[in-house]
Design an enzyme around this catalytic site. Structure first.
Site, PDB file in Angstrom:
ATOM      1  CD  GLU A  56      17.357  -8.196   5.357  1.00 21.45           C
ATOM      2  OE1 GLU A  56      16.196  -8.540   5.619  1.00 21.45           O
ATOM      3  OE2 GLU A  56      18.172  -8.922   4.721  1.00 21.45           O
ATOM      4  CB  ALA A 165      11.730 -30.292 -35.476  1.00 24.48           C
ATOM      5  CB  THR A 225      10.814 -43.416 -18.798  1.00 21.29           C
ATOM      6  OG1 THR A 225      10.220 -42.123 -18.676  1.00 21.29           O
ATOM      7  CG2 THR A 225       9.966 -44.434 -18.025  1.00 21.29           C
ATOM      8  N   GLY A 300       3.924 -31.687 -22.570  1.00 18.30           N
ATOM      9  CA  GLY A 300       2.541 -32.118 -22.412  1.00 18.30           C
ATOM     10  C   GLY A 300       2.299 -32.788 -21.074  1.00 18.30           C
TER      11      GLY A 300
END
EC number: 3.5.4.26
Length: 369
Positions: A56, A165, A225, A300
């Site tokens: 604006e 792949a 992880t 997943g």
């Protein structure tokens, strides 16, 4: 009711808002067009970067005195708070705007209320003009504000028989140069690009945006992880910032200590990291949109956590017959649990098809007679 000129101006405001994609986080993308009292366009603008003037303000500066008695078309309800910039509601009032059309209400408690402030000052206010188009261009930010976590777009590339792949693990290149260029567009519009450690080890991806000017590079995130990343990984260079997400109990003494590379510890869940904790961490860092690039195991996990908002699949006219699938275990064991998607778009890119789809709510089970 909006006039034809106002509807056209709002459509242009939506296009202006799109110019800010990838540059405004943690703020939304917003476009604004100012019409004078005779319905002529006299100013336009969009939110160009976080901390900079809002749409604006840009539009009002361009319009100058011609804004007085005119109409503002804004894709998002004008903000009503003072942050790094002042409230847009007050800027519109001070400019003498007589009428405001905004497409979508602001869902945040901090910024909403601009419509009420404008109305209280005698400005005619209407909501909902081209709301669907404005929602679409601002989908990542609106989703993040409504759900309290980043918007997640899962992108994958696969053959027609669903392989990501070949059997020996090779995957370059399944899709065409046109599809790969389109992925860089997605990266440029995202705040963060996320991969798992398996993809990082197999492909050594760089994940930075290439061949696009004026890009704000996304945060590169590796969900690692066990903290297995090697010092020579391409994702650790200085082309873009990098975040390594590791388990709370992972040994990190060997991890690289480099400028622009951070490590965060997160709780474990189901053999990997807790996806809600990862998204909460990213949200706290100002990430509002995530491009999930893989691989199948991480995808997943995101799907199992209910944390995928849109899917884009690049399907190549190639058959392999063996090799890893594009998606691994997502916690679905029967067809009744299948995640149903609604196809939003199908576009041809070179020889490939780009399919865009969004999850749909499952239909209620029919009652037995």
């Amino acid at each position: 009711m909006a006039t034809a000129a106002e509807a056209q101006a709002m459509r242009h405001a939506v296009a202006l808002a799109a110019r800010g994609l990838g540059h405004t986080s943690p703020n939304p993308v917003v476009g604004c067009v100012i019409l004078d009292a005779g319905g002529r366009v006299v100013g336009e603008g969009w939110h160009q970067r976080a901390g900079g003037p809002h749409a604006e303000v840009h539009a009002l500066r361009a319009a100058g005195d011609r804004a007085r008695g005119g109409t503002a078309l804004v894709t998002l309800e004008p903000c009503d708070h003072t942050g790094r910039t002042g409230p847009c509601s007050q800027a519109l009032i001070a400019a003498g705007i007589a009428r405001v059309h905004y497409a979508v209400g602001d869902p945040t408690a901090q910024a909403r209320g601009g419509a009420a402030t404008l109305a209280a000052a005698g400005v005619e206010v209407e909501a909902g003009l081209l709301a669907e188009e404005a929602e679409a261009v601002n989908e990542p930010w609106l989703t993040a504000m409504r759900r309290g976590r980043p918007f997640v777009l899962w992108k994958f590339a696969a053959t027609l028989d669903g392989r990501s792949a070949a059997a020996d693990g090779t995957s370059r290149w399944i899709t065409s140069p046109e599809s790969r260029a389109d992925v860089h567009r997605l990266r440029a519009e995202a705040d963060a690009v996320v991969v798992g450690s398996g993809t990082q080890r197999a492909d050594d991806p760089h994940l930075a945006v290439r061949d696009r000017e004026g890009v704000t590079q996304p945060l590169r995130v590796v969900v690692d992880t066990a903290a297995t990343i090697k010092p020579g990984a391409r994702i650790l260079d200085d082309a873009a910032p990098t975040l390594l997400a590791v388990a709370e109990d992972a040994s990190t003494a060997h991890l690289p200590r480099r400028p622009g590379v951070e490590t965060v510890r997160l709780p474990r869940a189901d053999g990997g990291l807790a996806i809600p904790a990862l998204l909460a961490e990213l949200h706290g860092r100002g990430v509002r949109s995530v491009l999930l690039e893989g691989g199948p195991t991480l995808a997943g996990a995101f799907l199992a956590a209910g944390a995928v908002d849109k899917v884009i699949g690049y399907l190549a006219p190639v058959l392999l017959g063996a090799g890893p699938a594009a998606l691994a275990d997502a916690g679905i064991t029967t067809i009744a649990q299948a995640l149903r998607l609604a196809t939003a778009d199908v576009t041809r890119l070179g020889p490939d098809l780009r399919v865009t789809a969004v999850p749909v709510a499952p239909a209620p089970l029919a009652e037995e007679n």
